[in-house]
Design a protein around this motif. Structure first.
Motif, PDB file in Angstrom:
ATOM      1  N   UNK A 146      31.426  18.116  11.626  1.00  0.00           N
ATOM      2  CA  UNK A 146      31.200  16.573  10.977  1.00  0.00           C
ATOM      3  C   UNK A 146      29.597  17.280  11.175  1.00  0.00           C
ATOM      4  N   UNK A 147      29.001  16.210   9.805  1.00  0.00           N
ATOM      5  CA  UNK A 147      27.180  16.200   9.967  1.00  0.00           C
ATOM      6  C   UNK A 147      27.075  15.353  10.876  1.00  0.00           C
ATOM      7  N   UNK A 148      25.899  14.839  11.596  1.00  0.00           N
ATOM      8  CA  UNK A 148      24.892  13.491  11.359  1.00  0.00           C
ATOM      9  C   UNK A 148      25.156  12.651  10.697  1.00  0.00           C
ATOM     10  N   UNK A 149      25.434  12.600   9.455  1.00  0.00           N
ATOM     11  CA  UNK A 149      25.480  11.887   8.346  1.00  0.00           C
ATOM     12  C   UNK A 149      26.164  12.327   6.983  1.00  0.00           C
ATOM     13  N   UNK A 150      26.866  11.298   6.803  1.00  0.00           N
ATOM     14  CA  UNK A 150      27.836  11.992   6.057  1.00  0.00           C
ATOM     15  C   UNK A 150      28.753  10.702   5.465  1.00  0.00           C
ATOM     16  N   UNK A 151      29.966  10.996   4.858  1.00  0.00           N
ATOM     17  CA  UNK A 151      31.340   9.534   4.959  1.00  0.00           C
ATOM     18  C   UNK A 151      31.921  10.204   6.312  1.00  0.00           C
ATOM     19  N   UNK A 152      31.957   9.122   7.086  1.00  0.00           N
ATOM     20  CA  UNK A 152      33.148   8.749   7.693  1.00  0.00           C
ATOM     21  C   UNK A 152      34.879   8.788   7.704  1.00  0.00           C
ATOM     22  N   UNK A 174      34.700  16.498  -0.810  1.00  0.00           N
ATOM     23  CA  UNK A 174      33.518  17.665  -1.149  1.00  0.00           C
ATOM     24  C   UNK A 174      32.162  18.100  -0.193  1.00  0.00           C
ATOM     25  N   UNK A 175      32.322  17.049   0.049  1.00  0.00           N
ATOM     26  CA  UNK A 175      30.678  17.004   1.885  1.00  0.00           C
ATOM     27  C   UNK A 175      31.512  17.124   2.727  1.00  0.00           C
ATOM     28  N   UNK A 176      30.385  16.987   3.776  1.00  0.00           N
ATOM     29  CA  UNK A 176      30.988  17.219   5.689  1.00  0.00           C
ATOM     30  C   UNK A 176      31.057  15.601   5.956  1.00  0.00           C
ATOM     31  N   UNK A 177      32.137  15.639   6.122  1.00  0.00           N
ATOM     32  CA  UNK A 177      31.924  14.100   6.665  1.00  0.00           C
ATOM     33  C   UNK A 177      30.404  13.369   8.391  1.00  0.00           C
ATOM     34  N   UNK A 178      30.468  12.271   8.600  1.00  0.00           N
ATOM     35  CA  UNK A 178      29.732  12.498   9.047  1.00  0.00           C
ATOM     36  C   UNK A 178      29.888  11.572  10.444  1.00  0.00           C
ATOM     37  N   UNK A 179      28.741  11.841  11.380  1.00  0.00           N
ATOM     38  CA  UNK A 179      28.620  10.746  12.479  1.00  0.00           C
ATOM     39  C   UNK A 179      28.298   8.982  11.928  1.00  0.00           C
ATOM     40  N   UNK A 180      27.397   8.893  10.982  1.00  0.00           N
ATOM     41  CA  UNK A 180      27.182   7.074  10.859  1.00  0.00           C
ATOM     42  C   UNK A 180      26.787   8.104   8.358  1.00  0.00           C
ATOM     43  N   UNK A 181      26.518   6.783   7.873  1.00  0.00           N
ATOM     44  CA  UNK A 181      26.304   7.469   6.753  1.00  0.00           C
ATOM     45  C   UNK A 181      26.249   6.304   5.936  1.00  0.00           C
ATOM     46  N   UNK A 182      25.619   6.604   4.827  1.00  0.00           N
ATOM     47  CA  UNK A 182      25.292   5.433   3.765  1.00  0.00           C
ATOM     48  C   UNK A 182      25.985   3.962   3.960  1.00  0.00           C
ATOM     49  N   UNK A 183      27.499   4.478   3.887  1.00  0.00           N
ATOM     50  CA  UNK A 183      28.332   3.266   3.822  1.00  0.00           C
ATOM     51  C   UNK A 183      28.119   1.950   5.009  1.00  0.00           C
ATOM     52  N   UNK A 198      31.470   4.379  -4.794  1.00  0.00           N
ATOM     53  CA  UNK A 198      29.501   4.225  -5.568  1.00  0.00           C
ATOM     54  C   UNK A 198      28.917   4.486  -4.654  1.00  0.00           C
ATOM     55  N   UNK A 199      28.842   4.301  -2.919  1.00  0.00           N
ATOM     56  CA  UNK A 199      27.694   4.831  -2.232  1.00  0.00           C
ATOM     57  C   UNK A 199      27.979   5.971  -1.505  1.00  0.00           C
ATOM     58  N   UNK A 200      29.154   6.379  -1.426  1.00  0.00           N
ATOM     59  CA  UNK A 200      29.030   7.784  -1.524  1.00  0.00           C
ATOM     60  C   UNK A 200      28.778   8.439  -2.407  1.00  0.00           C
ATOM     61  N   UNK A 206      22.150  11.633  -4.564  1.00  0.00           N
ATOM     62  CA  UNK A 206      20.480  12.018  -4.150  1.00  0.00           C
ATOM     63  C   UNK A 206      20.164  11.959  -2.700  1.00  0.00           C
ATOM     64  N   UNK A 207      21.272  13.525  -1.845  1.00  0.00           N
ATOM     65  CA  UNK A 207      21.239  13.957  -0.647  1.00  0.00           C
ATOM     66  C   UNK A 207      20.079  14.710  -0.257  1.00  0.00           C
ATOM     67  N   UNK A 208      19.433  14.160   0.437  1.00  0.00           N
ATOM     68  CA  UNK A 208      17.735  15.053   0.926  1.00  0.00           C
ATOM     69  C   UNK A 208      17.695  14.355   2.878  1.00  0.00           C
ATOM     70  N   UNK A 209      16.845  14.687   2.805  1.00  0.00           N
ATOM     71  CA  UNK A 209      16.051  15.333   4.284  1.00  0.00           C
ATOM     72  C   UNK A 209      15.366  13.622   4.742  1.00  0.00           C
TER      73      UNK A 209
END
Length: 230
Positions: A146-152, A174-183, A198-200, A206-209
C-alpha cells in the motif's frame, strides 16, 4: 466516462485470480498516470511512504499497544483482524487492522459496515471514529503493498461487485492502494460508487506531492473530528 477495457489493455495470464487477468496500462486513466513519469511518481512517493510510515509507527506504537490491550480485555477473539484485499494490478494481499468487531462477525462473508452496526464492539466504535484501527496498515505500507495515499483497497468480492455495477471502477487497480485517499476526505462512505470513480480518476490525473500532502492533512482533521467515520 472512459470505456472499461480496450482490446490492447487486456492481457491474459495462465495463472492468477480474476483481477490479475487484466493489466491497465492502455486505459486512458492509466495512461494519464504513467505518462507523467515524474520523479515523485517514480521514486518520491515510495521514498515518502517509507520515511513517513516509519515515523508514524515510532510515534504511535504506544497508542497501538494500549489499543491492543483494551481490545483483548473488551471482548474475546484475536487482537488483529486480517483480511484479503485487492491491490495494484489485482494482486491480493493481507491487510492488517485492529479488530473492532466481535469474533466471527464476518462468517457470512465480507459486508459493508453500517452506522450503529451491532457487530462493532465498545472499544471498536471509538477506534473506528478516530481511525485508530487502521494504524497496523502502516506495516502494509512498509511492505510496499500500500501507499499512504491512494484509493482504499477493497475485498475481492466488493471489487468485483463494483466492477460490474460501475463503468471505470476497475481502473483504480492501476495505482497503489492507500491508507487514506481523496475519497476518504471528500465524503467517504457517504459517496456513491460513481462519485468514488470520479474522485479516483481525478486523483490519478492530478497526483502530486502537494495533493498527497493536502490529503494527509485533511485526514488528520478527520481523525481529530471523527467526521465521516463509522
Amino acid at each position: 466516462m472512459y470505456p472499461l477495457f480496450s482490446k490492447k489493455s487486456i492481457k491474459r495470464k495462465k495463472k492468477g485470480n480474476f483481477f490479475e487477468e487484466f493489466v491497465f496500462h492502455d486505459s486512458p486513466i492509466a495512461k494519464d498516470y504513467k505518462q507523467k513519469k515524474s520523479f515523485y511518481i517514480t521514486y518520491g512517493k515510495r521514498i515518502g511512504d517509507i520515511i513517513f510510515s516509519t515515523m508514524l509507527i515510532l510515534f504511535t506504537w504506544p497508542i497501538i499497544l494500549f489499543a491492543m490491550l483494551v481490545i483483548k480485555l473488551d471482548s474475546p477473539g484475536p487482537i488483529l483482524y486480517i483480511q484479503q484485499r485487492v491491490g495494484l494490478y489485482g494482486n491480493y494481499f493481507q491487510l492488517f487492522k485492529l479488530r473492532t468487531m466481535r469474533e466471527g462477525a464476518d462468517q457470512s462473508g465480507p459486508e459493508y459496515t453500517l452506522s450503529g452496526d451491532s457487530r462493532i464492539t465498545r472499544i471498536g466504535s471509538f477506534l473506528r471514529i478516530r481511525r485508530l484501527d487502521e494504524l497496523p496498515q502502516l506495516i502494509n505500507v512498509l511492505k510496499g503493498e500500500m501507499s499512504l495515499v491512494g484509493p482504499r483497497p477493497l475485498t475481492p468480492l466488493l471489487t468485483q461487485k463494483y466492477h460490474q455495477e460501475e463503468l471505470g471502477f476497475i481502473h483504480r487497480l492501476s495505482i497503489q492502494p492507500g491508507l487514506t485517499g481523496l475519497v476518504q476526505v471528500s465524503g467517504g462512505d457517504n459517496l456513491t460508487i460513481k462519485e468514488k470513480v470520479i474522485l479516483d480518476a481525478y486523483y490519478m490525473k492530478h497526483i502530486s506531492f502537494t495533493m498527497d500532502l493536502k490529503i494527509l492533512l485533511k485526514t488528520c482533521l478527520v481523525i481529530l473530528t471523527g467526521d465521516g467515520a463509522r
